[in-house]
Design a protein around this motif. Structure first.
Motif, PDB file in Angstrom:
ATOM      1  N   ALA A 151       0.848  -1.191   0.000  1.00  0.00           N
ATOM      2  CA  ALA A 151       0.000   0.000   0.000  1.00  0.00           C
ATOM      3  C   ALA A 151       0.881   1.236   0.000  1.00  0.00           C
ATOM      4  O   ALA A 151       2.010   1.212   0.505  1.00  0.00           O
ATOM      5  CB  ALA A 151      -0.891  -0.010   1.241  1.00  0.00           C
ATOM      6  N   PRO A 152       0.425   2.340  -0.573  1.00  0.00           N
ATOM      7  CA  PRO A 152       1.240   3.553  -0.610  1.00  0.00           C
ATOM      8  C   PRO A 152       1.457   4.146   0.772  1.00  0.00           C
ATOM      9  O   PRO A 152       0.582   4.079   1.635  1.00  0.00           O
ATOM     10  CB  PRO A 152       0.439   4.493  -1.510  1.00  0.00           C
ATOM     11  N   GLN A 153       2.641   4.719   0.976  1.00  0.00           N
ATOM     12  CA  GLN A 153       2.973   5.363   2.236  1.00  0.00           C
ATOM     13  C   GLN A 153       4.082   6.376   1.973  1.00  0.00           C
ATOM     14  O   GLN A 153       4.755   6.325   0.948  1.00  0.00           O
ATOM     15  CB  GLN A 153       3.464   4.328   3.250  1.00  0.00           C
ATOM     16  N   GLU A 154       4.280   7.290   2.918  1.00  0.00           N
ATOM     17  CA  GLU A 154       5.408   8.208   2.815  1.00  0.00           C
ATOM     18  C   GLU A 154       6.654   7.496   3.323  1.00  0.00           C
ATOM     19  O   GLU A 154       6.631   6.846   4.370  1.00  0.00           O
ATOM     20  CB  GLU A 154       5.160   9.476   3.621  1.00  0.00           C
ATOM     21  N   ALA A 155       7.740   7.622   2.593  1.00  0.00           N
ATOM     22  CA  ALA A 155       8.949   6.904   2.983  1.00  0.00           C
ATOM     23  C   ALA A 155      10.178   7.610   2.442  1.00  0.00           C
ATOM     24  O   ALA A 155      10.103   8.443   1.536  1.00  0.00           O
ATOM     25  CB  ALA A 155       8.907   5.471   2.472  1.00  0.00           C
ATOM     26  N   GLU A 156      11.327   7.285   3.040  1.00  0.00           N
ATOM     27  CA  GLU A 156      12.604   7.747   2.524  1.00  0.00           C
ATOM     28  C   GLU A 156      13.590   6.586   2.536  1.00  0.00           C
ATOM     29  O   GLU A 156      13.489   5.660   3.347  1.00  0.00           O
ATOM     30  CB  GLU A 156      13.152   8.920   3.335  1.00  0.00           C
TER      31      GLU A 156
END
Length: 205
Positions: free
Chosen positions: A149-154
């Motif tokens: 699932a989409p998520q904010e990440a680095e």
């Protein structure tokens, strides 16, 4: 793969890097999910010229000798290419692969950041000879399952495993990053070999 992975060990003295990153270590880059991004540490000091493999295996790369860039692969949206380029006149040694983790850039606790699988059976301490002006490539597939699932990440990258944590660089992946059971390959001389190496990842880093 294009390199034999059983080279001589780094000397203990060579691994005591102690280099100070001009960018203060974990500086932020522009978004790696859409456009190429790079982080470069300082200027390289002068010294005797030696671009041999033997010199590299005795002298680990320091942060100020490298430029690190993360770019997407147009052929595979879930994959990123980690490019580590030498800025030095001499060769230097990298580990088999960069140390990589993936996490929420806004999290206060990064102890649960995701670490990728890597190829197993490396046969001893790592060593990759990076020659003057050349680039080493490692490919990471953020979601080889295609189910995340989409998520904010680095993406957090330390080019050589014996560098201090302060030299870790952070590359934003955006708010729609998809990360699940990532796989990371070894450093290679070209992207094609780096992709093949990534497909062999089967061991937790």
């Amino acid at each position: 793969m294009s390199k034999t992975r059983t080279r001589a060990l780094f000397s203990c003295a060579a691994l005591a890097l102690g280099a100070t990153a001009v960018l203060g270590g974990a500086g932020m880059s522009s978004a790696a999910s859409a456009v190429p991004s790079a982080q470069t540490h300082g200027n390289v000091g002068s010294g005797p010229y030696d671009d041999s493999d033997d010199y590299a295996y005795g002298h680990a790369c320091s942060a100020d000798q490298l430029s690190v860039r993360v770019v997407p692969r147009s052929e595979a949206p879930s994959q990123r290419v980690i490019e580590v380029r030498s800025l030095a006149a001499n060769s230097c040694g990298l580990s088999y692969y960069p140390l990589v983790s993936i996490g929420d850039p806004n999290a206060a606790d990064h102890s649960h950041d995701i670490k990728p699988l890597i190829p197993g059976g490396l046969g001893g301490p790592p060593a990759y000879a990076l020659h003057a002006g050349r680039t080493a490539y490692a490919v990471i597939d953020l979601d080889p399952t295609g189910k995340a699932a989409p998520q904010e990440a680095e993406l957090n990258v330390l080019a050589h495993s014996d560098m201090p944590n302060a030299d870790t660089l952070n590359f934003p992946l955006g708010k729609d990053a998809r990360v699940l059971e990532p796989k990371l390959g070894l450093y290679e001389d070209n992207v094609a070999d780096a992709v093949r190496s990534m497909t062999l990842a089967d061991t937790q880093s």
